[in-house]
Write a protein that holds these residues in place. Structure first.
Motif, short mmCIF file in Angstrom:
data_model
loop_
_atom_site.label_atom_id
_atom_site.label_comp_id
_atom_site.label_asym_id
_atom_site.label_seq_id
_atom_site.Cartn_x
_atom_site.Cartn_y
_atom_site.Cartn_z
N LEU A 143 0.81 -1.22 0.00
CA LEU A 143 0.00 0.00 0.00
C LEU A 143 0.84 1.27 0.00
CD1 LEU A 143 -2.78 -1.02 2.57
CD2 LEU A 143 -2.66 -1.47 0.11
N LEU A 144 2.08 1.20 0.46
CA LEU A 144 2.92 2.39 0.54
C LEU A 144 3.84 2.51 -0.67
CD1 LEU A 144 4.14 2.35 4.28
CD2 LEU A 144 2.13 3.49 3.32
N THR A 145 4.16 3.76 -1.04
CA THR A 145 5.19 4.00 -2.06
C THR A 145 6.45 4.56 -1.43
OG1 THR A 145 4.34 6.23 -2.49
CG2 THR A 145 3.46 4.45 -3.85
N ALA A 146 6.39 4.89 -0.14
CA ALA A 146 7.54 5.42 0.60
C ALA A 146 7.28 5.19 2.08
CB ALA A 146 7.75 6.90 0.31
N PRO A 147 8.33 5.17 2.91
CA PRO A 147 8.12 5.02 4.36
C PRO A 147 7.29 6.17 4.92
CG PRO A 147 10.42 4.63 3.77
CD PRO A 147 9.77 5.19 2.56
N SER A 204 -6.93 21.00 3.66
CA SER A 204 -6.96 20.33 4.95
C SER A 204 -8.37 20.32 5.53
CB SER A 204 -6.00 21.02 5.92
OG SER A 204 -5.95 20.33 7.16
N HIS A 205 -8.65 19.34 6.37
CA HIS A 205 -9.96 19.23 7.02
C HIS A 205 -9.75 19.15 8.53
CE1 HIS A 205 -12.08 18.95 3.24
NE2 HIS A 205 -11.15 18.11 2.83
N TYR A 206 -9.86 20.31 9.14
CA TYR A 206 -9.68 20.46 10.58
C TYR A 206 -10.71 19.62 11.35
CZ TYR A 206 -10.05 22.98 15.07
OH TYR A 206 -10.11 23.31 16.39
N GLY A 207 -10.29 19.09 12.49
CA GLY A 207 -11.22 18.39 13.37
C GLY A 207 -11.77 17.09 12.82
N THR A 208 -10.96 16.37 12.05
CA THR A 208 -11.42 15.09 11.50
C THR A 208 -11.43 14.02 12.59
OG1 THR A 208 -10.56 15.62 9.30
CG2 THR A 208 -10.94 13.30 9.79
N LEU A 209 -12.56 13.35 12.71
CA LEU A 209 -12.71 12.30 13.72
C LEU A 209 -12.12 10.98 13.22
CD1 LEU A 209 -13.97 12.14 16.58
CD2 LEU A 209 -16.03 11.21 15.50
N TRP A 210 -12.31 10.71 11.94
CA TRP A 210 -11.72 9.53 11.30
C TRP A 210 -11.73 9.72 9.79
CZ3 TRP A 210 -14.95 7.36 7.79
CH2 TRP A 210 -16.32 7.45 8.02
N ALA A 211 -10.89 8.96 9.11
CA ALA A 211 -10.84 9.01 7.65
C ALA A 211 -10.50 7.63 7.12
CB ALA A 211 -9.80 10.03 7.18
N GLU A 212 -11.03 7.32 5.96
CA GLU A 212 -10.72 6.09 5.25
C GLU A 212 -10.29 6.44 3.83
OE1 GLU A 212 -14.05 3.22 7.47
OE2 GLU A 212 -14.46 4.09 5.49
N ILE A 272 -7.15 1.97 3.96
CA ILE A 272 -6.57 2.20 5.29
C ILE A 272 -7.46 3.16 6.06
CG2 ILE A 272 -4.54 2.94 6.59
CD1 ILE A 272 -2.79 2.36 4.31
N PHE A 273 -7.67 2.84 7.32
CA PHE A 273 -8.44 3.66 8.26
C PHE A 273 -7.45 4.48 9.10
CE2 PHE A 273 -9.91 4.02 12.66
CZ PHE A 273 -11.16 4.63 12.52
N PHE A 274 -7.76 5.77 9.28
CA PHE A 274 -6.93 6.66 10.10
C PHE A 274 -7.81 7.35 11.14
CE2 PHE A 274 -5.17 6.81 5.75
CZ PHE A 274 -3.87 6.36 5.97
N ALA A 275 -7.29 7.51 12.35
CA ALA A 275 -8.02 8.24 13.40
C ALA A 275 -7.04 8.77 14.43
CB ALA A 275 -9.05 7.33 14.08
N PRO A 276 -7.36 9.90 15.06
CA PRO A 276 -6.51 10.38 16.16
C PRO A 276 -6.73 9.54 17.40
CG PRO A 276 -8.42 11.79 15.93
CD PRO A 276 -8.50 10.80 14.81
N LEU A 291 -5.18 1.47 10.46
CA LEU A 291 -5.69 0.11 10.30
C LEU A 291 -5.94 -0.19 8.82
CD1 LEU A 291 -6.87 -2.57 11.45
CD2 LEU A 291 -9.09 -1.41 11.54
N PRO A 292 -5.11 -1.02 8.20
CA PRO A 292 -5.39 -1.45 6.81
C PRO A 292 -6.59 -2.40 6.81
CG PRO A 292 -3.10 -1.88 7.46
CD PRO A 292 -3.86 -1.59 8.71
N TYR A 293 -7.31 -2.42 5.69
CA TYR A 293 -8.49 -3.31 5.63
C TYR A 293 -8.76 -3.76 4.21
CZ TYR A 293 -10.94 1.03 4.28
OH TYR A 293 -11.33 2.20 3.66
#
Length: 454
Positions: A196-200, A348-356, A365-369, A441-443
């Protein structure tokens, strides 16, 4: 125009003119073709016809008019819990006198659950010279306190760690991470056999300057645009709960210069396939404040579709998010950037609770603070370096990859200090101690995003 008859816009100095105001001639409320710029929505929200307060399922609407009542306006409202509409309604013809107010009971507050947001929209109920019935003249949003939270997902699995030379591979189910112990970073993420990655995954301390940016020269003199990670040590610790910690001692700074920051990054690889990243660092005295602090994730090109819960659909920053609604949005790496005539920090999207971020097949990939942290989410085809070095948006060349920024904090778009005067707590980028954390979290199939937050 170009060969395809697409318009190309320029600005002061492009015609050999020496007396110029640079981008000042394109820094209004609309783009040259009359499409609204983000500032248009800020101004619209400032001019809204009414304001409101919330208490225990009821709202009090106050007219901001001085002469006419609000009978030409309807109040359209909805309560969303974990992104789904729970209650909604419409109050027609608000009978509120100029400078007057009226209280309306909307719902039973005890029925709200999860992450609950109440949205009030003030819309026209008749045609005017400038808009049709239903046109929204302004809005208010309130985050509703809740006692009932969704049931947390059951996370199971067995994590296998295999160390080989300067790398360690951590595998569970269909997911695998390769961690580079020498450089102290995640170098590969595989899911379902696909890389899934092209760079570290790396740190970022800098963003492209804005039209209003007054600190751009200072940032570059401090080499923040060239900051990279220097790794002193990486320690692997296997935990009793089946997870694996990798603790990295590091410094962030440009080559052959004093570091801007020193600190530790703790990577916790979990049996469910997720990884939690926790940074604890110290900002050096030579740096008055950072322009940005976060991580940059370079993904394969086809991972370009995003779903996120936060401020949108327009870009939102710490000093400019009141004109964007918190909600569930979809975008892509190609559509998310704001096409400023001279490229600058954007999207940018300030105050993001989660992103996929996923591909057309639903793998991603799922991202969350992490609790106590924040996320400003961004997805694009361009790096900050590209934006800085390119003078016109039609000269930008999209990269053959998707670039996701997980920013903990980023300077306000105005960069004039007003935000720190009004809300001093927002100036965390000047604090000597910096802490943040994200969960990745990858899925193969998208998880229940709100349940993943628990």
């Amino acid at each position: 125009t170009d060969d395809n008859l697409n318009y190309r816009y320029t600005y002061g100095g492009d015609f050999g003119d020496s007396e110029k105001n640079d981008t000042g001639c394109i820094d209004g409320l609309v783009f040259p073709d009359r499409r609204p710029r983000p500032g248009y929505y800020d101004m619209k929200q400032v001019y809204r016809q009414a304001s409101a307060t919330y208490e225990n399922g009821a709202v009090t609407v106050e007219s901001r008019r001085y002469f006419a009542d609000l009978t030409d306006m309807d109040l359209v409202w909805k309560l969303e819990c974990d992104g789904r509409i729970s209650h909604q309604g419409r109050i027609a013809g608000l009978e509120i006198a100029p400078q007057g107010e009226q209280r309306y009971q909307l719902f039973d507050a005890s029925e709200a659950y999860g992450h609950a947001i109440l949205t009030l929209s003030l819309v026209q109920n008749r045609k005017t010279a400038w808009a049709e019935p239903g046109y929204e003249t302004g809005f208010e949003q309130f985050e509703i306190p809740t006692a009932k939270m969704p049931v947390s997902v059951h996370r199971a699995g067995v994590l296998r760690a295999t160390e080989s030379g300067e790398t360690i591979c951590l595998e569970t189910g269909s997911m695998a991470y390769v961690f580079d112990l020498q450089h102290g970073c995640i170098s590969q993420i595989r899911c379902g056999g696909r890389e899934l990655l092209t760079a570290p995954i790396g740190f970022s301390l800098w963003h492209a300057p804005t039209y209003n940016g007054t600190s751009a020269d200072l940032w570059r003199k401090l080499f923040l645009d060239r900051a990279a990670q220097k790794t002193y040590a990486a320690k692997v610790v296997e935990r009793s709960d089946g997870a694996v910690d990798i603790v990295v001692d590091l410094a962030l700074g440009a080559p052959s210069s004093l570091p801007a920051m020193t600190g530790k990054m703790r990577y916790t690889f979990c049996a469910d396939g997720s990884v939690e990243l926790r940074f604890d660092g110290t900002l050096k005295e030579i740096i008055p404040r950072l322009p940005l602090l976060g991580l940059e994730v370079h993904l394969i090109r086809e991972l370009d579709q995003a779903h996120y819960y936060g401020h949108g659909p327009i870009e939102a920053y710490s000093d400019r998010h009141h004109s964007s609604k918190v909600g569930l949005y979809e975008t892509t790496a190609d559509e998310n950037p704001t096409p400023y005539i001279r490229p600058q920090e954007n999207g940018s999207h300030y105050g993001t609770l989660w992103a996929e971020v996923e591909n057309a097949e639903g793998q991603g990939i799922f991202f969350a603070p992490l609790p106590g942290s924040e996320l400003c989410f961004n997805i694009s085809r361009f790096t900050s370096k590209q934006l800085y070095e390119t003078m016109h948006n039609f000269e930008l060349v999209p990269r053959d990859e998707t670039i996701v920024r997980l920013d903990y904090r980023i300077t306000g778009i105005s960069e004039n200090g007003a935000i720190t005067q009004l809300e001093p707590e927002r100036d965390a980028l000047a604090a000597r101690n910096q802490r943040f954390g994200f969960r990745i979290l990858p899925y193969l199939n998208a998880p229940d995003a709100f349940a993943e937050l628990n």
